[in-house]
Design a protein around this motif. Structure first.
Motif, PDB file in Angstrom:
ATOM      1  N   THR A   1       8.502  42.930  43.634  1.00 59.06           N
ATOM      2  CA  THR A   1       9.560  41.924  43.516  1.00 59.06           C
ATOM      3  C   THR A   1      10.452  42.161  42.299  1.00 59.06           C
ATOM      4  O   THR A   1      11.427  41.440  42.105  1.00 59.06           O
ATOM      5  N   TYR A   2      10.113  43.158  41.482  1.00 61.24           N
ATOM      6  CA  TYR A   2      10.894  43.444  40.272  1.00 61.24           C
ATOM      7  C   TYR A   2      11.594  44.793  40.401  1.00 61.24           C
ATOM      8  O   TYR A   2      11.046  45.738  40.987  1.00 61.24           O
ATOM      9  N   LYS A   3      12.772  44.890  39.816  1.00 67.57           N
ATOM     10  CA  LYS A   3      13.558  46.109  39.899  1.00 67.57           C
ATOM     11  C   LYS A   3      13.360  46.973  38.653  1.00 67.57           C
ATOM     12  O   LYS A   3      14.304  47.556  38.113  1.00 67.57           O
ATOM     13  N   PHE A   4      12.149  47.035  38.175  1.00 65.79           N
ATOM     14  CA  PHE A   4      11.768  47.964  37.117  1.00 65.79           C
ATOM     15  C   PHE A   4      10.309  48.331  37.355  1.00 65.79           C
ATOM     16  O   PHE A   4       9.588  47.631  38.081  1.00 65.79           O
ATOM     17  N   THR A   5       9.875  49.430  36.777  1.00 64.05           N
ATOM     18  CA  THR A   5       8.532  49.942  37.022  1.00 64.05           C
ATOM     19  C   THR A   5       7.486  49.143  36.239  1.00 64.05           C
ATOM     20  O   THR A   5       7.667  48.862  35.049  1.00 64.05           O
ATOM     21  N   ILE A   6       6.397  48.784  36.928  1.00 59.12           N
ATOM     22  CA  ILE A   6       5.293  48.076  36.276  1.00 59.12           C
ATOM     23  C   ILE A   6       4.000  48.856  36.510  1.00 59.12           C
ATOM     24  O   ILE A   6       3.660  49.190  37.642  1.00 59.12           O
ATOM     25  N   ASN A   7       3.299  49.167  35.429  1.00 61.01           N
ATOM     26  CA  ASN A   7       1.975  49.800  35.501  1.00 61.01           C
ATOM     27  C   ASN A   7       0.967  48.812  34.934  1.00 61.01           C
ATOM     28  O   ASN A   7       1.099  48.371  33.789  1.00 61.01           O
ATOM     29  N   HIS A   8      -0.054  48.493  35.721  1.00 64.38           N
ATOM     30  CA  HIS A   8      -1.046  47.481  35.347  1.00 64.38           C
ATOM     31  C   HIS A   8      -2.394  48.176  35.190  1.00 64.38           C
ATOM     32  O   HIS A   8      -2.936  48.726  36.140  1.00 64.38           O
ATOM     33  N   TYR A   9      -2.930  48.163  33.952  1.00 67.90           N
ATOM     34  CA  TYR A   9      -4.191  48.849  33.667  1.00 67.90           C
ATOM     35  C   TYR A   9      -5.253  47.860  33.174  1.00 67.90           C
ATOM     36  O   TYR A   9      -4.937  46.766  32.705  1.00 67.90           O
ATOM     37  N   SER A  10      -6.510  48.276  33.249  1.00 66.35           N
ATOM     38  CA  SER A  10      -7.630  47.495  32.712  1.00 66.35           C
ATOM     39  C   SER A  10      -8.651  48.472  32.119  1.00 66.35           C
ATOM     40  O   SER A  10      -8.399  49.681  32.036  1.00 66.35           O
ATOM     41  N   TRP A  11      -9.827  47.963  31.739  1.00 67.74           N
ATOM     42  CA  TRP A  11     -10.845  48.823  31.132  1.00 67.74           C
ATOM     43  C   TRP A  11     -11.227  49.998  32.030  1.00 67.74           C
ATOM     44  O   TRP A  11     -11.510  51.089  31.544  1.00 67.74           O
ATOM     45  N   GLU A  12     -11.277  49.775  33.326  1.00 60.66           N
ATOM     46  CA  GLU A  12     -11.717  50.840  34.225  1.00 60.66           C
ATOM     47  C   GLU A  12     -10.772  52.042  34.163  1.00 60.66           C
ATOM     48  O   GLU A  12     -11.204  53.181  34.338  1.00 60.66           O
ATOM     49  N   ASP A  13      -9.485  51.787  33.891  1.00 60.53           N
ATOM     50  CA  ASP A  13      -8.529  52.890  33.745  1.00 60.53           C
ATOM     51  C   ASP A  13      -8.773  53.636  32.434  1.00 60.53           C
ATOM     52  O   ASP A  13      -8.663  54.870  32.385  1.00 60.53           O
ATOM     53  N   ILE A  14      -9.115  52.893  31.391  1.00 59.20           N
ATOM     54  CA  ILE A  14      -9.433  53.523  30.108  1.00 59.20           C
ATOM     55  C   ILE A  14     -10.648  54.429  30.259  1.00 59.20           C
ATOM     56  O   ILE A  14     -10.662  55.565  29.784  1.00 59.20           O
ATOM     57  N   GLU A  15     -11.674  53.915  30.946  1.00 60.29           N
ATOM     58  CA  GLU A  15     -12.895  54.705  31.165  1.00 60.29           C
ATOM     59  C   GLU A  15     -12.605  55.962  31.984  1.00 60.29           C
ATOM     60  O   GLU A  15     -13.109  57.047  31.684  1.00 60.29           O
ATOM     61  N   ARG A  16     -11.794  55.814  33.009  1.00 60.95           N
ATOM     62  CA  ARG A  16     -11.484  56.958  33.877  1.00 60.95           C
ATOM     63  C   ARG A  16     -10.676  58.017  33.128  1.00 60.95           C
ATOM     64  O   ARG A  16     -10.925  59.225  33.270  1.00 60.95           O
ATOM     65  N   ASP A  17      -9.717  57.591  32.307  1.00 64.42           N
ATOM     66  CA  ASP A  17      -8.848  58.540  31.604  1.00 64.42           C
ATOM     67  C   ASP A  17      -9.536  59.214  30.424  1.00 64.42           C
ATOM     68  O   ASP A  17      -9.337  60.409  30.177  1.00 64.42           O
ATOM     69  N   LEU A  18     -10.331  58.460  29.668  1.00 63.91           N
ATOM     70  CA  LEU A  18     -10.880  58.977  28.413  1.00 63.91           C
ATOM     71  C   LEU A  18     -12.354  59.328  28.483  1.00 63.91           C
ATOM     72  O   LEU A  18     -12.873  59.993  27.577  1.00 63.91           O
TER      73      LEU A  18
ATOM     74  N   GLU B   1     -16.079  59.814  27.976  1.00 69.34           N
ATOM     75  CA  GLU B   1     -16.992  59.525  26.871  1.00 69.34           C
ATOM     76  C   GLU B   1     -16.258  59.192  25.569  1.00 69.34           C
ATOM     77  O   GLU B   1     -16.854  58.680  24.627  1.00 69.34           O
ATOM     78  N   ASP B   2     -14.949  59.475  25.518  1.00 73.47           N
ATOM     79  CA  ASP B   2     -14.162  59.139  24.335  1.00 73.47           C
ATOM     80  C   ASP B   2     -13.523  57.756  24.429  1.00 73.47           C
ATOM     81  O   ASP B   2     -12.788  57.345  23.518  1.00 73.47           O
TER      82      ASP B   2
ATOM     83  N   LYS C   1     -16.831  55.343   8.597  1.00 75.64           N
ATOM     84  CA  LYS C   1     -17.326  56.613   9.125  1.00 75.64           C
ATOM     85  C   LYS C   1     -16.987  56.725  10.607  1.00 75.64           C
ATOM     86  O   LYS C   1     -16.509  57.766  11.079  1.00 75.64           O
ATOM     87  N   LYS C   2     -17.210  55.637  11.347  1.00 73.35           N
ATOM     88  CA  LYS C   2     -16.900  55.602  12.775  1.00 73.35           C
ATOM     89  C   LYS C   2     -15.392  55.600  12.994  1.00 73.35           C
ATOM     90  O   LYS C   2     -14.868  56.271  13.891  1.00 73.35           O
ATOM     91  N   LEU C   3     -14.680  54.831  12.162  1.00 76.67           N
ATOM     92  CA  LEU C   3     -13.233  54.734  12.311  1.00 76.67           C
ATOM     93  C   LEU C   3     -12.557  56.080  12.087  1.00 76.67           C
ATOM     94  O   LEU C   3     -11.662  56.472  12.842  1.00 76.67           O
ATOM     95  N   LYS C   4     -12.981  56.799  11.068  1.00 78.40           N
ATOM     96  CA  LYS C   4     -12.383  58.099  10.775  1.00 78.40           C
ATOM     97  C   LYS C   4     -12.587  59.072  11.940  1.00 78.40           C
ATOM     98  O   LYS C   4     -11.692  59.844  12.296  1.00 78.40           O
ATOM     99  N   LYS C   5     -13.754  59.002  12.555  1.00 82.28           N
ATOM    100  CA  LYS C   5     -14.030  59.827  13.729  1.00 82.28           C
ATOM    101  C   LYS C   5     -13.098  59.440  14.878  1.00 82.28           C
ATOM    102  O   LYS C   5     -12.536  60.305  15.568  1.00 82.28           O
TER     103      LYS C   5
END
Length: 339
Positions: free
Chosen positions: A50-67, A69-70, A326-330
């Motif tokens: 219904t909108y005339k611009f591109t919309i990408n909707h992501y959630s945690w599952e997309d983060i897990e799939r893309d990254l 173990e990182d 230590k974790k943040l720097k990693k």
């Protein structure tokens, strides 16, 4: 010019209002909107057709799939989840990346004639077209002219090619910490606290991720840090300092590489104050670190020649020794390797 806008949300009603308020501007400017829903899976559908611009909707599952173990480097249950959206915008080759919150709206819907142009137009002009001025001379006394101070040509022209980051502001409810919010009896009108300025070299500033635009090359430093909870919903021990501390790191690197930062326009209408009592608890641990983190960053001597290399170098040289850092720097090093 490719423009991506990144917004996190957990509420369907909030994002639908956001879409309704920004619709005309996003359609006019052909924006690619990246919505990061801070839930394990998507809990609602965006009627994107219904909108005339591109919309990408992501959630945690997309983060897990893309990254894979990182994926732990992207925090959850916090607005710092925006970082994933910044990376997606970079992948989509956006020339201009803008971060907003889902309770921020076009100021022209509420205050007429406050700024010339809409949010996207102002970010484009500030980052790619406009020129800015700063004083090149510093007077040693006030009210009278000391010997040797030139009579004219006291200003230096800063070209837009030197501007890499544009920090926008907020009408109605400014970005305040809980302590300040609780101490204020009344929030002043924007005319009382608004400043449009170049951030001086060698100085830091409180960077808010609620209204922020930058050129894509800066994205390797635009990592909003480990705040809120991890992917297993265990607390990181800090919250509400992700954008602030990212701003310290980014300013240090921009100064080293010779890039400038501006703050002021564009302004958005911010329509909801978060609960200051809850925020006070969230901010307690971070407030202590915030008093000295910038000083540790200030001591670091950077030698590298790119945003990515400098960010990794800063992470490696940051001299705070506890389990969190230590974790943040990693995580910071892993973030830099995504680019």
């Amino acid at each position: 010019m490719e423009v991506s806008v990144v917004v996190p949300t957990i509420r369907e009603s909030s994002i639908l209002r956001f879409l309704n308020e920004w619709r005309k501007i996003f359609e006019k400017e052909n924006v690619n909107l990246i919505i990061i829903e801070d839930n394990p899976q998507k809990t609602f559908n965006i009627p994107s057709n219904t909108y005339k611009f591109t919309i990408n909707h992501y959630s945690w599952e997309d983060i897990e799939r893309d990254l894979g173990e990182d994926s732990w480097i992207i925090p959850r249950r916090t607005s710092a989840i925006k970082s994933y959206g910044f990376w997606k915008a970079y992948q989509k080759k956006a020339d201009l990346i803008i971060a907003l919150d889902d309770d921020c709206y076009p100021i022209e819907n509420y205050i007429k004639n406050f700024q010339k142009g809409n949010l996207i137009q102002i970010y484009k002009k500030n980052l790619f077209e406009n020129k800015f001025k700063e004083l090149s001379w510093f007077s040693t006394i006030n009210k009278i002219k000391p010997r040797g101070l030139p009579y004219k040509n006291l200003e230096r022209i800063i070209q837009s090619k030197e501007i890499i980051l544009n920090h926008g502001l907020w009408a109605n409810i400014p970005d305040l910490d809980a302590k300040t919010q609780l101490s204020l009896k009344k929030i002043p009108k924007i005319e009382k606290y608004f400043l449009n300025q170049l951030i001086p070299l060698g100085k830091y500033f409180p960077m808010c991720g609620m209204n922020l635009g930058w050129k894509k090359d800066l994205t390797p430093t635009m990592y909003f840090l480990l705040m809120g909870k991890d992917k297993n919903e265990k607390s990181w021990g800090f919250d509400r300092f992700d954008d602030i501390w990212a701003g310290i790191f980014t300013k240090k690197i921009c100064d080293h590489l010779g890039y400038r930062i501006i703050s002021g326009y564009p302004v958005v209408w911010h329509d909801r104050a978060s609960d200051p009592y809850k925020n006070l608890k969230k901010e307690k641990s971070g407030m202590k670190v915030n008093e000295y983190l910038w000083q540790e960053v200030d001591k670091i001597k950077l030698t590298k020649g790119s945003f990515k290399e400098c960010y990794r170098e800063l992470a490696e040289k940051l001299n705070i020794k506890n389990e969190y850092f230590k974790k943040l720097k990693k995580a910071m090093i892993m973030w830099s390797e995504l680019f």
